[in-house]
Design an enzyme around this catalytic site. Structure first.
Site, mmCIF file in Angstrom:
data_model
loop_
_atom_site.group_PDB
_atom_site.id
_atom_site.type_symbol
_atom_site.label_atom_id
_atom_site.label_comp_id
_atom_site.label_asym_id
_atom_site.label_seq_id
_atom_site.Cartn_x
_atom_site.Cartn_y
_atom_site.Cartn_z
ATOM 1 N N ASP A 36 2.297 5.039 -0.225
ATOM 2 C CA ASP A 36 1.842 6.299 0.337
ATOM 3 C C ASP A 36 1.541 7.320 -0.760
ATOM 4 O O ASP A 36 1.892 7.127 -1.935
ATOM 5 C CB ASP A 36 2.900 6.881 1.273
ATOM 6 C CG ASP A 36 3.041 6.098 2.564
ATOM 7 O OD1 ASP A 36 2.069 5.427 2.960
ATOM 8 O OD2 ASP A 36 4.128 6.170 3.180
ATOM 9 N N ARG A 95 11.612 5.462 2.734
ATOM 10 C CA ARG A 95 11.977 6.877 2.623
ATOM 11 C C ARG A 95 12.780 7.354 3.833
ATOM 12 O O ARG A 95 13.602 8.259 3.716
ATOM 13 C CB ARG A 95 10.729 7.721 2.416
ATOM 14 C CG ARG A 95 10.091 7.479 1.050
ATOM 15 C CD ARG A 95 9.024 8.505 0.724
ATOM 16 N NE ARG A 95 7.815 8.302 1.488
ATOM 17 C CZ ARG A 95 7.168 9.243 2.134
ATOM 18 N NH1 ARG A 95 7.631 10.484 2.175
ATOM 19 N NH2 ARG A 95 6.045 8.980 2.774
ATOM 20 N N ARG A 149 0.837 -1.201 0.000
ATOM 21 C CA ARG A 149 0.000 0.000 0.000
ATOM 22 C C ARG A 149 0.873 1.252 0.000
ATOM 23 O O ARG A 149 1.233 1.780 1.048
ATOM 24 C CB ARG A 149 -0.933 -0.011 1.208
ATOM 25 C CG ARG A 149 -2.003 -1.092 1.121
ATOM 26 C CD ARG A 149 -2.847 -1.140 2.376
ATOM 27 N NE ARG A 149 -2.066 -1.576 3.534
ATOM 28 C CZ ARG A 149 -2.533 -1.611 4.774
ATOM 29 N NH1 ARG A 149 -3.753 -1.210 5.030
ATOM 30 N NH2 ARG A 149 -1.774 -2.039 5.761
ATOM 31 N N TYR A 195 12.047 -1.627 -4.156
ATOM 32 C CA TYR A 195 11.834 -0.221 -4.492
ATOM 33 C C TYR A 195 13.118 0.378 -5.060
ATOM 34 O O TYR A 195 14.231 -0.085 -4.771
ATOM 35 C CB TYR A 195 11.466 0.582 -3.243
ATOM 36 C CG TYR A 195 10.076 0.374 -2.706
ATOM 37 C CD1 TYR A 195 9.047 1.264 -3.026
ATOM 38 C CD2 TYR A 195 9.787 -0.688 -1.855
ATOM 39 C CE1 TYR A 195 7.771 1.095 -2.517
ATOM 40 C CE2 TYR A 195 8.513 -0.869 -1.340
ATOM 41 C CZ TYR A 195 7.507 0.023 -1.674
ATOM 42 O OH TYR A 195 6.240 -0.145 -1.170
#
Length: 276
Positions: free
Chosen positions: A57, A206, A55, A118
């Site tokens: 952001d 992040r 999910r 990622y």
């Protein structure tokens, strides 16, 4: 009860104008747009159980997102071979369903996954990000040292408690196994971090990038990001890197479909809701 089949959807999106993945009644989200479009094509409530691997952001992109939905077998028989094109005509241009594949009922886009990967793009060029890549590349004001970035990354690989890098959720573990974390500088000068783990807690990727950038530009020692792993609460010293530089590029699953159910069982035992 009508027989139902499960479909795997491989999805890409530009996250700039989405408030993340999950449906929110008053906000534009990726899941919301997908459900609305499936309802438009198939009829309201025909596709059920939309479940996603990760999910993302608000503002985070995806080139390798995976989700699944369930359909009546009779509906799929009527649309197989043309549903993908119907969706392509009706979906907004910032989200694409690239493929739809019938999978066993045991496949779970979230819990059957073995890894999420990622990439985070950063430019330290003095003139900033290329206008054509401004939506997926962070412009960094200070020069970045590739060796320092990779040294900092090395201290974060492995199974650790990443509490210092996570937004804690009640009853959720922050124990994760990072199987890959490294940086490269592409021929165009862009620095790309590749981060892979079994799963990530909210804001973890992040936060890791933010800590490594502080080491890469010399404001922190290269040992600092790894040293934060000793903490058991989120570190206020870590700056979360902006969302637009981050893209979910791949989700892995067992090569043998017979492993879907057992992988899902293991994942459910290990943790409660993850991703972000």
């Amino acid at each position: 009860m009508d027989e139902r089949i499960r479909l795997r959807l491989d999805v890409s999106y530009d996250g700039t104008d989405f408030s993340g993945w999950a449906v929110q009644p008053t906000r534009r989200t990726v899941a919301g747009v997908l459900v609305e479009t499936l309802d438009l094509v198939l009829g309201a409530g025909t596709a059920t159980g939309l479940t996603v691997a990760g999910r993302t952001d608000a503002g985070v992109h995806a080139s390798g997102q995976v989700c699944h939905v369930d359909l009546p077998a009779a509906v799929w028989a009527g649309y197989e071979g043309r549903l993908l094109r119907r969706l392509a005509r009706l979906l907004p241009t910032d989200v694409r369903v690239r493929s739809m594949t019938e999978v066993p009922a045991e496949f779970d886009a979230r819990f059957s996954a073995t890894f999420r990967r990622y990439e985070y793009r950063v430019t330290d060029a003095p003139w900033g990000a290329d206008p054509l890549r401004r939506r997926d590349t962070l412009a960094w004001a200070r020069p970045l040292d590739l060796d320092a970035l990779n040294t900092a990354a090395g201290g974060l690989v492995g199974e650790h408690d990443f509490a210092a890098y996570c937004r804690r959720k009640e009853n959720a573990t922050t124990l994760r196994e990072v199987t890959r974390l490294d940086w490269r500088r592409d021929p165009d000068g862009i620095l790309v971090a590749t981060v892979q783990a079994d799963a990530f807690c909210q804001a973890m990727v992040r936060s890791l990038v933010g800590a490594m950038l502080a080491a890469g530009d010399g404001r922190r020692p290269v040992e600092w990001p790894g040293g934060l792993l000793a903490r058991r609460d989120r570190s206020s010293e870590v700056t979360v890197a902006p969302a637009h530089g981050l893209t979910l590029v791949a989700v892995g699953y067992p090569a043998d479909p017979a492993g879907y159910a057992s992988r899902a069982e293991v994942t459910r035992r290990l943790r409660v809701p993850v991703e972000g």
